[in-house]
Design a protein around this motif. Structure first.
Motif, PDB file in Angstrom:
ATOM      1  N   ASN A 169       0.827  -1.208   0.000  1.00 37.00           N
ATOM      2  CA  ASN A 169       0.000   0.000   0.000  1.00 37.00           C
ATOM      3  C   ASN A 169       0.863   1.261   0.000  1.00 37.00           C
ATOM      4  O   ASN A 169       0.524   2.261  -0.648  1.00 37.00           O
ATOM      5  CB  ASN A 169      -0.939   0.007   1.211  1.00 37.00           C
ATOM      6  N   TYR A 170       1.971   1.198   0.746  1.00 38.50           N
ATOM      7  CA  TYR A 170       2.864   2.352   0.794  1.00 38.50           C
ATOM      8  C   TYR A 170       3.450   2.628  -0.591  1.00 38.50           C
ATOM      9  O   TYR A 170       3.429   3.774  -1.074  1.00 38.50           O
ATOM     10  CB  TYR A 170       3.983   2.123   1.799  1.00 38.50           C
ATOM     11  N   ILE A 171       3.982   1.578  -1.240  1.00 39.71           N
ATOM     12  CA  ILE A 171       4.591   1.736  -2.567  1.00 39.71           C
ATOM     13  C   ILE A 171       3.556   2.211  -3.587  1.00 39.71           C
ATOM     14  O   ILE A 171       3.812   3.113  -4.388  1.00 39.71           O
ATOM     15  CB  ILE A 171       5.243   0.415  -3.023  1.00 39.71           C
ATOM     16  N   ALA A 172       2.364   1.599  -3.549  1.00 33.26           N
ATOM     17  CA  ALA A 172       1.321   1.954  -4.521  1.00 33.26           C
ATOM     18  C   ALA A 172       0.846   3.396  -4.369  1.00 33.26           C
ATOM     19  O   ALA A 172       0.408   4.024  -5.343  1.00 33.26           O
ATOM     20  CB  ALA A 172       0.140   0.997  -4.378  1.00 33.26           C
ATOM     21  N   SER A 173       0.931   3.942  -3.153  1.00 31.13           N
ATOM     22  CA  SER A 173       0.408   5.293  -2.900  1.00 31.13           C
ATOM     23  C   SER A 173       1.412   6.406  -3.179  1.00 31.13           C
ATOM     24  O   SER A 173       1.049   7.583  -3.151  1.00 31.13           O
ATOM     25  CB  SER A 173      -0.055   5.405  -1.441  1.00 31.13           C
ATOM     26  N   GLN A 174       2.656   6.046  -3.461  1.00 30.81           N
ATOM     27  CA  GLN A 174       3.693   7.066  -3.650  1.00 30.81           C
ATOM     28  C   GLN A 174       3.605   7.710  -5.039  1.00 30.81           C
ATOM     29  O   GLN A 174       3.263   7.032  -6.016  1.00 30.81           O
ATOM     30  CB  GLN A 174       5.080   6.461  -3.446  1.00 30.81           C
ATOM     31  N   PRO A 175       3.911   8.990  -5.148  1.00 31.58           N
ATOM     32  CA  PRO A 175       3.801   9.678  -6.447  1.00 31.58           C
ATOM     33  C   PRO A 175       4.812   9.205  -7.483  1.00 31.58           C
ATOM     34  O   PRO A 175       4.621   9.427  -8.674  1.00 31.58           O
ATOM     35  CB  PRO A 175       4.050  11.151  -6.080  1.00 31.58           C
ATOM     36  N   TYR A 176       5.879   8.554  -7.027  1.00 29.30           N
ATOM     37  CA  TYR A 176       6.901   8.099  -7.964  1.00 29.30           C
ATOM     38  C   TYR A 176       6.584   6.738  -8.579  1.00 29.30           C
ATOM     39  O   TYR A 176       7.230   6.320  -9.529  1.00 29.30           O
ATOM     40  CB  TYR A 176       8.269   8.040  -7.291  1.00 29.30           C
ATOM     41  N   THR A 177       5.605   6.021  -8.055  1.00 30.52           N
ATOM     42  CA  THR A 177       5.310   4.666  -8.534  1.00 30.52           C
ATOM     43  C   THR A 177       4.490   4.699  -9.815  1.00 30.52           C
ATOM     44  O   THR A 177       3.422   5.319  -9.871  1.00 30.52           O
ATOM     45  CB  THR A 177       4.547   3.875  -7.470  1.00 30.52           C
ATOM     46  N   ARG A 178       5.014   4.030 -10.849  1.00 28.81           N
ATOM     47  CA  ARG A 178       4.284   3.942 -12.117  1.00 28.81           C
ATOM     48  C   ARG A 178       3.385   2.713 -12.106  1.00 28.81           C
ATOM     49  O   ARG A 178       2.198   2.804 -12.374  1.00 28.81           O
ATOM     50  CB  ARG A 178       5.274   3.867 -13.284  1.00 28.81           C
ATOM     51  N   ASN A 179       3.949   1.551 -11.833  1.00 28.26           N
ATOM     52  CA  ASN A 179       3.160   0.337 -11.627  1.00 28.26           C
ATOM     53  C   ASN A 179       3.951  -0.625 -10.750  1.00 28.26           C
ATOM     54  O   ASN A 179       5.159  -0.459 -10.569  1.00 28.26           O
ATOM     55  CB  ASN A 179       2.768  -0.332 -12.957  1.00 28.26           C
ATOM     56  N   TRP A 180       3.261  -1.608 -10.190  1.00 26.80           N
ATOM     57  CA  TRP A 180       3.917  -2.542  -9.276  1.00 26.80           C
ATOM     58  C   TRP A 180       3.258  -3.912  -9.378  1.00 26.80           C
ATOM     59  O   TRP A 180       2.147  -4.064  -9.895  1.00 26.80           O
ATOM     60  CB  TRP A 180       3.840  -2.036  -7.831  1.00 26.80           C
ATOM     61  N   LYS A 181       3.990  -4.905  -8.886  1.00 27.66           N
ATOM     62  CA  LYS A 181       3.431  -6.264  -8.843  1.00 27.66           C
ATOM     63  C   LYS A 181       4.053  -7.022  -7.678  1.00 27.66           C
ATOM     64  O   LYS A 181       5.199  -6.757  -7.282  1.00 27.66           O
ATOM     65  CB  LYS A 181       3.686  -7.008 -10.159  1.00 27.66           C
ATOM     66  N   TYR A 182       3.279  -7.956  -7.148  1.00 28.83           N
ATOM     67  CA  TYR A 182       3.769  -8.803  -6.056  1.00 28.83           C
ATOM     68  C   TYR A 182       4.142 -10.154  -6.632  1.00 28.83           C
ATOM     69  O   TYR A 182       3.368 -10.767  -7.384  1.00 28.83           O
ATOM     70  CB  TYR A 182       2.685  -8.965  -4.984  1.00 28.83           C
ATOM     71  N   THR A 183       5.329 -10.624  -6.316  1.00 31.48           N
ATOM     72  CA  THR A 183       5.818 -11.910  -6.811  1.00 31.48           C
ATOM     73  C   THR A 183       6.018 -12.853  -5.628  1.00 31.48           C
ATOM     74  O   THR A 183       6.903 -12.631  -4.793  1.00 31.48           O
ATOM     75  CB  THR A 183       7.152 -11.744  -7.571  1.00 31.48           C
ATOM     76  N   ASP A 184       5.195 -13.915  -5.563  1.00 27.93           N
ATOM     77  CA  ASP A 184       5.346 -14.879  -4.479  1.00 27.93           C
ATOM     78  C   ASP A 184       6.411 -15.907  -4.836  1.00 27.93           C
ATOM     79  O   ASP A 184       7.017 -15.852  -5.914  1.00 27.93           O
ATOM     80  CB  ASP A 184       4.009 -15.555  -4.159  1.00 27.93           C
ATOM     81  N   LYS A 185       6.647 -16.875  -3.949  1.00 24.87           N
ATOM     82  CA  LYS A 185       7.722 -17.853  -4.156  1.00 24.87           C
ATOM     83  C   LYS A 185       7.493 -18.698  -5.396  1.00 24.87           C
ATOM     84  O   LYS A 185       8.423 -18.975  -6.153  1.00 24.87           O
ATOM     85  CB  LYS A 185       7.842 -18.750  -2.925  1.00 24.87           C
ATOM     86  N   GLU A 186       6.261 -19.117  -5.615  1.00 19.48           N
ATOM     87  CA  GLU A 186       5.961 -19.980  -6.756  1.00 19.48           C
ATOM     88  C   GLU A 186       6.194 -19.241  -8.069  1.00 19.48           C
ATOM     89  O   GLU A 186       6.774 -19.781  -9.012  1.00 19.48           O
ATOM     90  CB  GLU A 186       4.513 -20.468  -6.670  1.00 19.48           C
TER      91      GLU A 186
END
Length: 290
Positions: free
Chosen positions: A71-88
């Motif tokens: 949530n912190y990363i997604a809310s920052q003005p510098y973030t263009r896009n993001w994704k979460y990568t689990d172990k699998e």
């Protein structure tokens, strides 16, 4: 006398054709340079926004901690896009990039979960990324933050150099455009100097003489700009048909702004040069016209 006047006007018409042709060619050159500049800036933006930061999380952290970081990363003005990568997912990506079956190795190792995100172009420089890294790394659940340091550093230097070169070329071309259009119009008006002087000698006011020529200059500038725009647009279409990757850089908004700028430049310089030439010949003595 009337026939002589008509003959003089007819002799003046070819000069307008040549001035339109000359201004069109110069505006076309400026349009091509502008289009290349737009594409280069879009390409620079594309490369900057492809820089990815990887936030590796510590093992066995609660979901609430991971969610807080997301949530912190997604809310920052510098973030263009993001994704979460689990172990699998990390395991599949490792095997895909490795090209070999590392299943046995992977089962005995821990590929950490991560939150990967890219930055907006304005935030891609070494100092800002270092600050972003330090802030995110301070979260207790974060194990490590990585990004291609050497790539960012070289990218920053190279893109700054490219921007300076493009700015220099654009300024040089702009100066050449102004000088060439001004000279073209002055040559066109030179052939009409006797018409201007004759009208003055029969009692016509300065405004009466200049007004029709200024209106003609506005029309000629607009015609030249429209033709130049059509030629530039044709070059863009041909280039994109031969190089499909250019379509990814296509920006209709910037292209429209470029075309509007060509119209304004064409009309403004043509009008200014024409009016200045008319005033020049009005101030000259008749003997000096020869």
């Amino acid at each position: 006398m009337a026939q002589n006047g008509k003959a003089s006007l007819k002799r003046g018409k070819p000069s307008y054709f040549m001035s339109i042709l000359g201004v069109t060619l110069v505006l076309f050159l400026l349009g091509i340079v502008g289009w290349l500049t737009i594409n280069s800036q879009k390409l620079i933006q594309y490369f900057k926004e492809s820089v990815e930061l990887q936030v590796f999380l510590k093992p066995n952290i609660p979901d609430s901690s991971r969610t807080n970081i997301q949530n912190y990363i997604a809310s920052q003005p510098y973030t263009r896009n993001w994704k979460y990568t689990d172990k699998e997912t990390a395991k599949k990506e490792w095997m895909k990039t490795g090209g070999e079956d590392f299943t046995e190795f992977l089962e005995n190792s821990l590929l950490p979960t991560s939150i990967d995100f890219t930055l907006k172009a304005d935030y891609v420089d070494s100092a800002r990324i270092a600050q972003i890294k330090d802030v995110i790394a301070s979260f207790p659940a974060v194990d490590e933050v990585k990004y291609p340091t050497a790539v960012v550093s070289k990218m920053q230097r190279n893109f700054n150099l490219i921007s300076l070169v493009l700015a220099g070329v654009a300024i040089l071309i702009a100066i050449l455009v102004i000088v060439l259009i001004d000279n073209t119009i002055r040559l066109a008006m030179f052939s009409n100097r006797f018409i201007i002087k004759t009208m003055q000698m029969v009692g016509a006011t300065r405004w009466f003489i200049a007004k029709p020529m200024d209106l003609r200059a506005i029309g000629n500038g607009a015609i030249s700009a429209v033709i130049a725009i059509a030629l530039v647009y044709g070059v863009v279409q041909v280039a994109e048909s031969f190089l499909p990757d250019l379509k990814a850089l296509h920006d209709n908004t910037l292209l429209v702004l470029l075309f509007l700028a060509l119209i304004v430049i064409g009309i403004t310089i043509t009008l200014f040069s024409t009016h200045r030439s008319v005033l020049k010949y009005l101030r000259m003595k008749l003997d000096d016209l020869y």
